[in-house]
Design an enzyme around this catalytic site. Structure first.
Site, PDB file in Angstrom:
ATOM      1  NE  ARG A 248      -5.345  -1.742  10.090  1.00  0.00           N
ATOM      2  CZ  ARG A 248      -4.161  -1.260   9.245  1.00  0.00           C
ATOM      3  NH1 ARG A 248      -4.378  -0.012   8.670  1.00  0.00           N
ATOM      4  NH2 ARG A 248      -3.164  -1.724   9.307  1.00  0.00           N
TER       5      ARG A 248
ATOM      6  CE  LYS B 120      -2.187  -1.225   3.899  1.00  0.00           C
ATOM      7  NZ  LYS B 120      -1.327  -2.461   4.197  1.00  0.00           N
TER       8      LYS B 120
ATOM      9  NE  ARG C 292       1.669  -5.213  11.094  1.00  0.00           N
ATOM     10  CZ  ARG C 292       2.670  -4.834  10.524  1.00  0.00           C
ATOM     11  NH1 ARG C 292       3.723  -5.174  10.957  1.00  0.00           N
ATOM     12  NH2 ARG C 292       2.785  -3.977   9.458  1.00  0.00           N
TER      13      ARG C 292
ATOM     14  NE  ARG D  75       7.444  -2.145   6.718  1.00  0.00           N
ATOM     15  CZ  ARG D  75       6.145  -2.091   6.540  1.00  0.00           C
ATOM     16  NH1 ARG D  75       5.468  -1.607   5.458  1.00  0.00           N
ATOM     17  NH2 ARG D  75       5.624  -2.577   7.580  1.00  0.00           N
TER      18      ARG D  75
ATOM     19  NE  ARG E 274       5.396  -0.080  10.391  1.00  0.00           N
ATOM     20  CZ  ARG E 274       4.426  -0.094   9.590  1.00  0.00           C
ATOM     21  NH1 ARG E 274       4.145   0.400   8.432  1.00  0.00           N
ATOM     22  NH2 ARG E 274       3.203  -1.020  10.090  1.00  0.00           N
TER      23      ARG E 274
END
Ligand code: AP5
Ligand code: ZN
Length: 217
Positions: free
Chosen positions: A89, A13, A172, A128, A161
């Site tokens: 969400r 995203k 998640r 990431r 993160r």
């Protein structure tokens, strides 16, 4: 262009939204980035949110709806259109968004979901790196920065993160399937949903995204 960009953690995203933003000249509202900004500033909301984010849960609908409402009301860039990344969400968030837009005589044109099998997401998430100030993301294998651990544009350091561990990712994903899969169903019944194969390279995903805009509108 008024659209929602959906997809599980690591679907891409935040990678694709800037392409859409540049092409259509609309604003990119990423609720995760907004929350991380609160965390960075050390606000009460930030402190509460950090705990929830690191556990893979969701911040309350009321807070999230309030954040989006404020942006849509006050951010002038949003008048021309927007991409919502990470919102809605939950079905109640989706319903509130519709009500908000109705009051402005606006409506969503697209809800595009990036589809990626859960097992592909682990490597995307654990590799990431992000540039906290802009939300730009890199990947140490799939999208490496020009200089290690350094943002290509500002030269500032990249970080990981705190919710990007394999353990938090599992939580998640559970949250995503429980709370956000029904949001896709919600948009299917409204006739504005499109799913895209997002297991392909970022470039291929971008071409598929462009096709949805041509086909639906
Ligand atoms: P949020 O920040 O929205 O996180 P998320 O939804 O888990 O999504 P990510 O940002 O992890 O993934 P992405 O799809 O943006 O992937 P990216 O493009 O970076 O939310 C964080 C938390 O905040 C939530 O868990 C929740 O607690 C809270 N929150 C936020 N919004 C909320 C709301 N509305 N209600 C309640 N709570 C809320 O890509 C990932 C990596 O893969 C990158 O390294 C990238 O370089 C790489 N990559 C991207 N595309 C490809 C590709 N095609 N091939 C290979 N690698 C790729
Ligand atoms: Zn993101």
């Amino acid at each position: 262009l008024r659209m929602v960009l959906m997809g599980p953690p690591g679907a891409g995203k935040g990678t694709q939204a800037p392409n859409i933003k540049d092409k259509f000249n609309v604003c990119h509202l990423a609720t995760g980035d907004m929350l991380r900004e609160q965390v960075k500033q050390g606000t009460d909301l930030g402190k509460q949110a950090k705990k929830i984010m690191d556990q893979g849960g969701l911040v309350s609908d009321e807070i999230m709806v309030g954040m989006i409402q404020q942006q849509l009301d006050e951010n002038k860039e949003c008048a021309l259109g927007f991409i919502l990344d990470g919102f809605p969400r939950t079905v109640p968030q989706a319903e509130k968004l519709d009500t908000m837009l109705e009051k402005k005589d606006q409506k969503l044109e697209h809800a595009i979901q990036l589809l990626v099998n859960d097992n592909l997401l682990v490597s995307r998430i654990t590799g990431r790196l992000i540039h906290p100030a802009s939300g730009r993301s890199y990947h140490n294998e799939f999208a490496p920065p020009k200089k290690p651990m350094t943002d290509d544009i500002t030269g500032e350091p990249l970080i990981q993160r705190s919710d990007d561990t394999a353990d938090t990712l599992r939580k998640r994903l559970v949250t995503y399937h429980q709370q956000t899969d029904p949001v896709a169903e919600y948009y299917k019944t409204k006739g504005i949903w499109t799913g895209i194969d997002a297991a392909q390279s970022p470039k291929t995903v971008w071409s598929s995204l462009l096709k949805c805009f041509d086909e639906q509108k």
